[in-house]
Design a protein around this motif. Structure first.
Motif, PDB file in Angstrom:
ATOM      1  N   SER A 116       0.813  -1.213   0.000  1.00  0.00           N
ATOM      2  CA  SER A 116       0.000   0.000   0.000  1.00  0.00           C
ATOM      3  C   SER A 116       0.849   1.266   0.000  1.00  0.00           C
ATOM      4  O   SER A 116       1.944   1.292   0.551  1.00  0.00           O
ATOM      5  N   ASP A 117       0.290   2.337  -0.618  1.00  0.00           N
ATOM      6  CA  ASP A 117       0.971   3.626  -0.615  1.00  0.00           C
ATOM      7  C   ASP A 117       0.548   4.487   0.570  1.00  0.00           C
ATOM      8  O   ASP A 117       1.119   5.557   0.789  1.00  0.00           O
ATOM      9  N   GLN A 118      -0.476   4.050   1.340  1.00  0.00           N
ATOM     10  CA  GLN A 118      -0.942   4.816   2.482  1.00  0.00           C
ATOM     11  C   GLN A 118      -1.135   3.878   3.675  1.00  0.00           C
ATOM     12  O   GLN A 118      -1.670   2.775   3.531  1.00  0.00           O
ATOM     13  N   GLY A 119      -0.662   4.335   4.847  1.00  0.00           N
ATOM     14  CA  GLY A 119      -0.777   3.521   6.049  1.00  0.00           C
ATOM     15  C   GLY A 119       0.162   2.328   6.004  1.00  0.00           C
ATOM     16  O   GLY A 119       1.181   2.320   5.293  1.00  0.00           O
ATOM     17  N   ASP A 120      -0.151   1.295   6.795  1.00  0.00           N
ATOM     18  CA  ASP A 120       0.692   0.105   6.821  1.00  0.00           C
ATOM     19  C   ASP A 120       0.828  -0.480   5.420  1.00  0.00           C
ATOM     20  O   ASP A 120      -0.150  -0.522   4.646  1.00  0.00           O
ATOM     21  N   ALA A 121       2.024  -0.946   5.113  1.00  0.00           N
ATOM     22  CA  ALA A 121       2.284  -1.460   3.762  1.00  0.00           C
ATOM     23  C   ALA A 121       1.387  -2.632   3.423  1.00  0.00           C
ATOM     24  O   ALA A 121       0.945  -2.793   2.283  1.00  0.00           O
ATOM     25  N   GLY A 122       1.082  -3.470   4.441  1.00  0.00           N
ATOM     26  CA  GLY A 122       0.240  -4.629   4.180  1.00  0.00           C
ATOM     27  C   GLY A 122       0.914  -5.599   3.226  1.00  0.00           C
ATOM     28  O   GLY A 122       2.129  -5.588   3.017  1.00  0.00           O
ATOM     29  N   ALA A 123       0.095  -6.439   2.605  1.00  0.00           N
ATOM     30  CA  ALA A 123       0.628  -7.458   1.699  1.00  0.00           C
ATOM     31  C   ALA A 123       1.355  -6.774   0.524  1.00  0.00           C
ATOM     32  O   ALA A 123       0.897  -5.743   0.024  1.00  0.00           O
ATOM     33  N   PRO A 124       2.484  -7.339   0.111  1.00  0.00           N
ATOM     34  CA  PRO A 124       3.115  -8.590   0.575  1.00  0.00           C
ATOM     35  C   PRO A 124       4.101  -8.412   1.726  1.00  0.00           C
ATOM     36  O   PRO A 124       4.764  -9.360   2.122  1.00  0.00           O
ATOM     37  N   PHE A 125       4.183  -7.166   2.279  1.00  0.00           N
ATOM     38  CA  PHE A 125       5.167  -6.895   3.325  1.00  0.00           C
ATOM     39  C   PHE A 125       4.508  -6.703   4.689  1.00  0.00           C
ATOM     40  O   PHE A 125       5.002  -5.950   5.527  1.00  0.00           O
ATOM     41  N   GLY A 126       3.366  -7.373   4.894  1.00  0.00           N
ATOM     42  CA  GLY A 126       2.667  -7.217   6.154  1.00  0.00           C
ATOM     43  C   GLY A 126       3.470  -7.648   7.357  1.00  0.00           C
ATOM     44  O   GLY A 126       3.242  -7.161   8.473  1.00  0.00           O
TER      45      GLY A 126
END
Length: 909
Positions: A116-126
């Motif tokens: 993601s470009d906003q907030g927590d990166a999430g998948a795939p780097f969660g």
């Protein structure tokens, strides 16, 4: 665009397949690859970044910023290639919003790539954590200040402005400005100076920073920007730029900042400054023109042929590290004059770009040693680079020395028991002795000396008309047919038994020492004795009575087990003079046993000529099978000898270099090697490096073995006829058909890397133990924390592996338990890395013995008749042995061995 070509490109424009592979590699760095301290390769990047802020060089605002980040980007690319060798660390062109899809670009911030470009990166780097605090335990972003709108100018300066900077100082200021802009544009974790390297996107950003640096360096008309001495302009004198690049150099000045594995105990340090060509050289980018930077490895551009032995040719190279993204050609354009010669065919070499930090180019030169003590005239040679137009002038010098030589005297037992079987292998003791000693004589290097005396009840002078020996005779340079070598081989071949002879080992040792002592002082640099016996001493003089007079290094070989030879006395004699005792045990048809005596003689040959044992595997080879036996040579090895021992003369031997070039008997002479044959033996001997290809030296070589079909059929016919005649127990043909031909490959190297292993026993009673000590040195210095050593032990209780532990630098120790009586065959094996990071292996054979009552043995019976029970009792025991042969065999007792013991005990002198 070709994946695997080593070119870094705009990550938004490469194929989705390549982005998928790059993503997989990033994830693997965090899950599959771990440093010795338990930290993953990915998490270590943030440790490195934090560490650099504390190591005395300002890697963010100072002149070290640009080159330090080039180093970490280059290193990360190599780590990615450990996962996927075809990858390159592509860049984010930060003049374009990373979310843009214009012109076929890919949005980089999706779950399919960077998250993601906003907030927590999430998948795939969660799962990628951040230690920055402030409520953020995972990496996060805030691209364009949290706006979903695309920006037309993520950074404040154009590429043209940055690349067009007129000086290093202006460039450094401009690149730091756009670098800060880019970090701020991505936002989140990347904006935190001490935590930004938790986010993989930071490397795409810094690959682009480095791309702009490479473009600036390669601007037309600015060769000074590729010169380590001038690239930093007025900052060239900066102490930090002239200091080590940390933390990879090991932080020697700040031990508190040391970071594994670039610190003890792993010691993977690489010490270099910011002016090292590997830091200055531009990596390969799609927007950078083709340039080359050449680094001469030879100190002072000097090629030195130190201490070249007389008559031998030594190869040395002009060595270049080539930093280029295209092929580079180097050629000799002037010189050298004699005695130096160009060994590289045509005097030129072209190296291609490879997926490595640099390519290495070598142009080989040779010098043949002249008279001992002579100094070669100074010479020079010019090497030209076609691509850069540079000329590199090298000075050449050299000197010649006599090859260190040794005079070896063999004292060989010829008592009547030598006609007995050598265990169950089908040969007599004197036969296996002649073969083993003959191989020693075949392989001893030219310039050394070899002599032989024989003993039984007495020892016989070398001129004895009945049992002649050989005075110490110099082996000349004439190869297999050298007159001195022929004399030695003849003396060994003429060795036979005296059926009425008893065993006076002391007499043999004293006479051998006397013959060796008569060798003129200075004729050889060293002297050594080899004592061979198959029995217990039963005639004067005893070993103990003469031991004090033996002042040469003495090696003893006992054909039999600990109870069948004078183990205690021989062991004391050998250890007191710096040698050692080796016991064969019973020789069986098994390959290790079958070749054991020859291996012992060849190991002693290696020991007395300062040669290292690299490896010595053995086994069986079937027709139709091509067997490649690997062995490792390293840059500290000076020459190598590869020996094939075989039971049947049917196996062809060739060598394969680390680069795949093949050396066989027909091509050996063309590369300066020697190919030879002996009694069921073939060998190659060559100086190192071998002037073939890039220069065959360090790396994994192979001994290639194949069975010659015609010879195999001839030997099978011979074995069948022999079995029909009742020889060899009648099973040699069946054994050959079932298993193939027996072989043992022995590799030796005259080397600057040496293993010296010892085995000490303060007691040889059952229940005691032996102390194993193995010392590894390279160029006389300890091989510290770069090796492991194990001992493979075969003894009365079966197989045991003992791991030796490093205490003092390069010294490995262990305790070997000897709980029961018997002979313990010990093979010490060392492997590790040389100072330059090449693999090496070393081996050495040792023997431990455990004997009930061995600490207080009775004095040897040397008073004439040896039986103590009279001839009638001896005849009775011999008769009972004959009658009960089948019963004894069924219960694991060899009737032949029992008869031999009876005859040895009852023989009168």
């Amino acid at each position: 665009m070709t994946i695997g070509d080593g070119i870094r490109r705009d990550i938004a424009l490469v194929s989705q397949a390549e982005r998928d592979r790059l993503l997989a590699a990033f994830l693997a760095l965090d899950t599959a690859l771990v440093y010795p301290d338990g930290v993953t390769h990915w998490d270590k990047q943030e440790d490195i970044h934090k560490n650099a802020h504390l190591a005395g060089v300002d890697v963010h605002a100072g002149p070290g910023f640009v080159p330090w980040h080039r180093e970490i980007v280059n290193r990360l690319e190599q780590l990615l290639r450990e996962v996927d060798p075809e990858l390159s660390l592509h860049y984010w062109d930060f003049t374009v919003d990373p979310r843009s899809t214009a012109g076929g670009r890919a949005n980089l911030f999706t779950p399919a790539f960077m998250g993601s470009d906003q907030g927590d990166a999430g998948a795939p780097f969660g799962a990628f954590e951040s230690t920055e605090g402030g409520g953020h335990s995972r990496i996060w972003r805030q691209v364009n200040g949290g706006s979903a709108s695309l920006s037309s100018s993520p950074v404040s300066l154009s590429d043209a402005t940055v690349v067009g900077s007129g000086s290093w100082e202006v460039f450094n200021a401009n690149i730091q400005q756009v670098h800060a802009d880019a970090h701020g544009f991505i936002g989140g974790t990347i904006t935190q100076p001490h935590y930004s390297f938790h986010d993989p996107f930071v490397f795409l950003l810094h690959s682009n920073v480095d791309r702009l640096y490479a473009m600036w360096q390669t601007q037309s008309g600015h060769p000074e920007r590729l010169d380590p001495a001038t690239v930093y302009h007025t900052d060239s004198a900066d102490p930090g730029l002239n200091g080590p690049v940390e933390p990879w150099a090991g932080n020697a000045a700040n031990p508190g900042l040391q970071l594994r594995p670039w610190a003890p105990p792993d010691n993977q340090q690489v010490v270099k400054t910011y002016k090292d060509p590997s830091v200055v050289a531009p990596p390969c980018y799609d927007t950078v023109p083709e340039v080359a930077l050449l680094d001469v490895v030879n100190p002072g551009r000097h090629i030195t042929f130190d201490d070249v032995p007389t008559g031998e040719t030594t190869a040395r190279a002009a060595v270049f590290r080539v930093f280029a993204c295209h092929p580079v050609t180097l050629r000799v354009t002037a010189g050298p004059g004699g005695p130096y010669v160009v060994l590289t065919p045509g005097g030129s070499i072209t190296v291609s770009h490879s997926l490595a930090p640099f390519s290495e180019a070598r142009i080989w030169f040779g010098m043949t040693g002249g008279a001992a003590g002579s100094v070669a005239p100074a010479g020079s040679v010019t090497v030209h680079c076609d691509q850069t137009g540079q000329d590199f002038v090298f000075d050449l010098s050299g000197n010649s020395v006599a090859r260190p030589t040794v005079a070896v005297m063999m004292a060989l037992d010829q008592s009547g028991s030598m006609d007995d079987p050598a265990g169950t292998a089908g040969a007599t003791r004197v036969q296996v002795l002649r073969q083993a000693a003959g191989r020693f004589a075949q392989l001893i290097q030219a310039g050394n000396g070899l002599g032989l005396i024989r003993f039984d009840t007495d020892a016989y002078p070398v001129t004895d008309p009945t049992y002649p020996g050989l005075a110490v005779t110099t082996i000349g340079p004439g190869g297999d047919f050298d007159p001195g070598r022929v004399q030695a081989l003849t003396a060994v071949a003429n060795h036979h038994t005296n059926p009425a002879g008893a065993t006076s080992i002391g007499d043999g040792v004293v006479l051998a020492r006397s013959v060796l002592g008569a060798v003129p002082s200075g004729a050889f640099q060293q002297k050594a004795l080899i004592v061979f016996t198959d029995g217990l001493e039963n005639q004067p003089a005893s070993i103990d009575s003469v031991a004090a007079s033996i002042d040469q290094r003495t090696f003893a070989i006992g054909l039999g087990n600990e109870a069948q030879v004078s183990t205690v006395a021989l062991r004391k004699l050998a250890h007191n003079t710096g040698g050692y005792l080796l016991l064969t045990g019973a020789l069986t048809p098994g390959t290790d046993d079958y070749f054991r005596l020859s291996k012992y003689f060849l190991q002693i040959l290696a020991g007395v000529t300062d040669t290292a044992i690299v490896v010595d595997p053995s086994g069986y080879l079937q027709p139709g099978v091509k067997l490649r036996i690997p062995f490792v040579l390293n840059e500290g090895d000076i020459d190598a000898t590869v020996v094939l021992l075989e039971d049947l003369p049917v196996i062809d031997l060739s060598l394969e270099t680390p680069d795949g070039d093949v050396i066989d008997a027909s091509s050996a002479a063309g590369v300066g090697a020697t190919a030879g044959e002996g009694d069921a033996m073939r060998y190659f001997r060559t100086g190192l490096p071998v002037p073939i290809g890039a220069g065959a030296h360090a790396g994994t070589w192979h001994a290639v073995l194949t069975v010659d079909d015609g010879s195999w059929k001839e030997q099978l016919l011979r074995l069948r006829r022999r079995d029909n005649d009742g020889n060899d127990g009648g099973d040699a043909f069946a054994r050959a058909m079932a298993n193939g031909a027996r072989y043992s490959v022995n590799v030796y190297a005259a080397s600057n890397l040496r293993l010296a292993a010892t085995l000490a026993q303060t007691s040889i009673e059952p229940g005691s133990s032996a102390a194993l000590v193995a010392s590894l040195t390279e160029y006389g210095l300890p091989v510290e924390h770069r090796a492991r050593v194990v001992a493979h032990v075969d003894g009365p209780l079966g197989h045991l592996t003992v791991t030796l532990t490093e205490g003092a630098p390069g010294v490995f120790t262990a305790t070997l338990p000897t709980p029961v009586a018997g002979t313990y065959h010990v093979r010490v094996v060392a492997d590790g890395l040389t100072l330059r990071g090449s693999d090496f292996t070393r081996e050495q054979l040792l023997t431990a013995a455990c004997i009930p009552g061995g600490d207080n043995p009775p004095p040897p019976d040397t008073g004439g008749q040896t039986g103590g029970g009279g001839p009638d009792l001896c005849d009775l025991v011999d008769c009972l042995t004959e009658v009960g042969a089948k019963f004894l065999a069924r219960n694991g007792i060899s009737p032949d061995e029992l008869r031999r013991c009876v005859r040895e005990h009852c023989r009168h002198g």
